[in-house]
Write a protein that holds these residues in place. Structure first.
Motif, PDB file in Angstrom:
ATOM      1  N   LYS A 139      -6.258  11.186   2.089  1.00 45.81           N
ATOM      2  CA  LYS A 139      -5.307  10.450   2.905  1.00 45.81           C
ATOM      3  C   LYS A 139      -4.078  10.057   2.110  1.00 45.81           C
ATOM      4  O   LYS A 139      -2.982  10.032   2.628  1.00 45.81           O
ATOM      5  CB  LYS A 139      -5.974   9.197   3.473  1.00 45.81           C
ATOM      6  CG  LYS A 139      -7.007   9.483   4.528  1.00 45.81           C
ATOM      7  CD  LYS A 139      -7.556   8.199   5.071  1.00 45.81           C
ATOM      8  CE  LYS A 139      -8.584   8.466   6.145  1.00 45.81           C
ATOM      9  NZ  LYS A 139      -9.149   7.232   6.690  1.00 45.81           N
ATOM     10  N   GLY A 140      -4.257   9.737   0.844  1.00 41.71           N
ATOM     11  CA  GLY A 140      -3.137   9.280   0.036  1.00 41.71           C
ATOM     12  C   GLY A 140      -2.046  10.331  -0.104  1.00 41.71           C
ATOM     13  O   GLY A 140      -0.861  10.022  -0.112  1.00 41.71           O
ATOM     14  N   TYR A 170      -0.149  10.565   3.443  1.00 40.88           N
ATOM     15  CA  TYR A 170       0.643   9.412   3.832  1.00 40.88           C
ATOM     16  C   TYR A 170       1.763   9.094   2.838  1.00 40.88           C
ATOM     17  O   TYR A 170       2.762   8.510   3.205  1.00 40.88           O
ATOM     18  CB  TYR A 170      -0.250   8.188   4.022  1.00 40.88           C
ATOM     19  CG  TYR A 170      -1.187   8.340   5.185  1.00 40.88           C
ATOM     20  CD1 TYR A 170      -0.717   8.789   6.418  1.00 40.88           C
ATOM     21  CD2 TYR A 170      -2.530   8.077   5.065  1.00 40.88           C
ATOM     22  CE1 TYR A 170      -1.562   8.941   7.494  1.00 40.88           C
ATOM     23  CE2 TYR A 170      -3.384   8.229   6.140  1.00 40.88           C
ATOM     24  CZ  TYR A 170      -2.895   8.661   7.350  1.00 40.88           C
ATOM     25  OH  TYR A 170      -3.743   8.812   8.411  1.00 40.88           O
ATOM     26  N   GLN A 222       5.595   0.683   2.836  1.00 37.64           N
ATOM     27  CA  GLN A 222       4.888  -0.160   3.808  1.00 37.64           C
ATOM     28  C   GLN A 222       4.266   0.693   4.919  1.00 37.64           C
ATOM     29  O   GLN A 222       3.145   0.435   5.342  1.00 37.64           O
ATOM     30  CB  GLN A 222       5.842  -1.204   4.406  1.00 37.64           C
ATOM     31  CG  GLN A 222       6.256  -2.276   3.439  1.00 37.64           C
ATOM     32  CD  GLN A 222       5.070  -3.074   2.940  1.00 37.64           C
ATOM     33  OE1 GLN A 222       4.148  -3.382   3.693  1.00 37.64           O
ATOM     34  NE2 GLN A 222       5.075  -3.405   1.664  1.00 37.64           N
ATOM     35  N   LYS A 267       1.229   2.411   3.529  1.00 41.28           N
ATOM     36  CA  LYS A 267       0.133   1.472   3.345  1.00 41.28           C
ATOM     37  C   LYS A 267      -0.551   1.154   4.672  1.00 41.28           C
ATOM     38  O   LYS A 267      -1.781   1.080   4.744  1.00 41.28           O
ATOM     39  CB  LYS A 267       0.667   0.186   2.689  1.00 41.28           C
ATOM     40  CG  LYS A 267      -0.448  -0.736   2.225  1.00 41.28           C
ATOM     41  CD  LYS A 267      -0.016  -1.764   1.183  1.00 41.28           C
ATOM     42  CE  LYS A 267       0.915  -2.779   1.680  1.00 41.28           C
ATOM     43  NZ  LYS A 267       1.109  -3.926   0.760  1.00 41.28           N
ATOM     44  N   VAL A 268       0.236   0.980   5.726  1.00 39.73           N
ATOM     45  CA  VAL A 268      -0.342   0.696   7.040  1.00 39.73           C
ATOM     46  C   VAL A 268      -1.127   1.891   7.560  1.00 39.73           C
ATOM     47  O   VAL A 268      -2.235   1.746   8.093  1.00 39.73           O
ATOM     48  CB  VAL A 268       0.771   0.284   8.045  1.00 39.73           C
ATOM     49  CG1 VAL A 268       0.242   0.283   9.456  1.00 39.73           C
ATOM     50  CG2 VAL A 268       1.340  -1.066   7.676  1.00 39.73           C
ATOM     51  N   SER A 290      -2.553   4.317   5.827  1.00 39.82           N
ATOM     52  CA  SER A 290      -3.724   4.671   5.017  1.00 39.82           C
ATOM     53  C   SER A 290      -4.905   3.753   5.295  1.00 39.82           C
ATOM     54  O   SER A 290      -6.022   4.074   4.977  1.00 39.82           O
ATOM     55  CB  SER A 290      -3.371   4.644   3.536  1.00 39.82           C
ATOM     56  OG  SER A 290      -3.042   3.326   3.145  1.00 39.82           O
ATOM     57  N   LYS A 291      -4.663   2.583   5.905  1.00 37.25           N
ATOM     58  CA  LYS A 291      -5.763   1.679   6.231  1.00 37.25           C
ATOM     59  C   LYS A 291      -6.563   2.162   7.418  1.00 37.25           C
ATOM     60  O   LYS A 291      -7.725   1.846   7.560  1.00 37.25           O
ATOM     61  CB  LYS A 291      -5.224   0.274   6.522  1.00 37.25           C
ATOM     62  CG  LYS A 291      -4.760  -0.449   5.296  1.00 37.25           C
ATOM     63  CD  LYS A 291      -4.307  -1.851   5.641  1.00 37.25           C
ATOM     64  CE  LYS A 291      -3.815  -2.569   4.405  1.00 37.25           C
ATOM     65  NZ  LYS A 291      -3.327  -3.918   4.735  1.00 37.25           N
ATOM     66  N   LYS A 292      -5.967   2.956   8.308  1.00 41.37           N
ATOM     67  CA  LYS A 292      -6.655   3.378   9.541  1.00 41.37           C
ATOM     68  C   LYS A 292      -7.615   4.488   9.281  1.00 41.37           C
ATOM     69  O   LYS A 292      -7.664   5.240   8.494  1.00 41.37           O
ATOM     70  CB  LYS A 292      -5.629   3.815  10.593  1.00 41.37           C
ATOM     71  CG  LYS A 292      -4.865   2.652  11.112  1.00 41.37           C
ATOM     72  CD  LYS A 292      -3.931   3.091  12.220  1.00 41.37           C
ATOM     73  CE  LYS A 292      -3.197   1.891  12.795  1.00 41.37           C
ATOM     74  NZ  LYS A 292      -2.310   2.237  13.832  1.00 41.37           N
TER      75      LYS A 292
END
Length: 105
Positions: free
Chosen positions: A46-47, A50, A97, A100-101, A103-105
């Motif tokens: 994912k990193g 994103y 930002q 970061k948002v 990658s949390k999902k």
């Protein structure tokens, strides 16, 4: 010549019933096909996906910064460079930002 077939009504009804059962039997059989097996494909990290947002956001904000400084000051190279630098910083923060948002999902 006039051909007249005499059909016994009982035989006709039995033939119709047998035919309908035969049709139902043929149609109700499941098709036995071999389905292809699903292979496990490696999932992308994912990193990596994103964090591709950050350079795109930087480029867009640099262009907005240059355009905004051009509209305000005219063709002054120092203000254009300053607008591009401020746009790059803002684009990096915005893209970071968003990454970061997501990658949390």
């Amino acid at each position: 010549m006039n051909l007249i077939f005499k059909v016994n009504s009982k035989d006709y009804i039995l033939n119709c019933i047998q035919l309908s059962f035969l049709i139902l039997k043929i149609m109700s059989q499941p098709k036995r096909r071999k389905h292809p097996r699903q292979t496990n494909t490696p999932k992308l990290q994912k990193g990596i996906i994103y964090h591709k947002i950050i350079p795109v956001a930087v480029i867009i904000f640099v262009l907005f910064g240059i355009g905004f400084s051009f509209l305000i000051t005219g063709y002054n190279i120092w203000w254009l460079i300053t607008g591009a630098a401020i746009g790059a910083v803002c684009g990096f923060l915005f893209g970071y930002q968003i990454a970061k948002v997501l990658s949390k999902k």
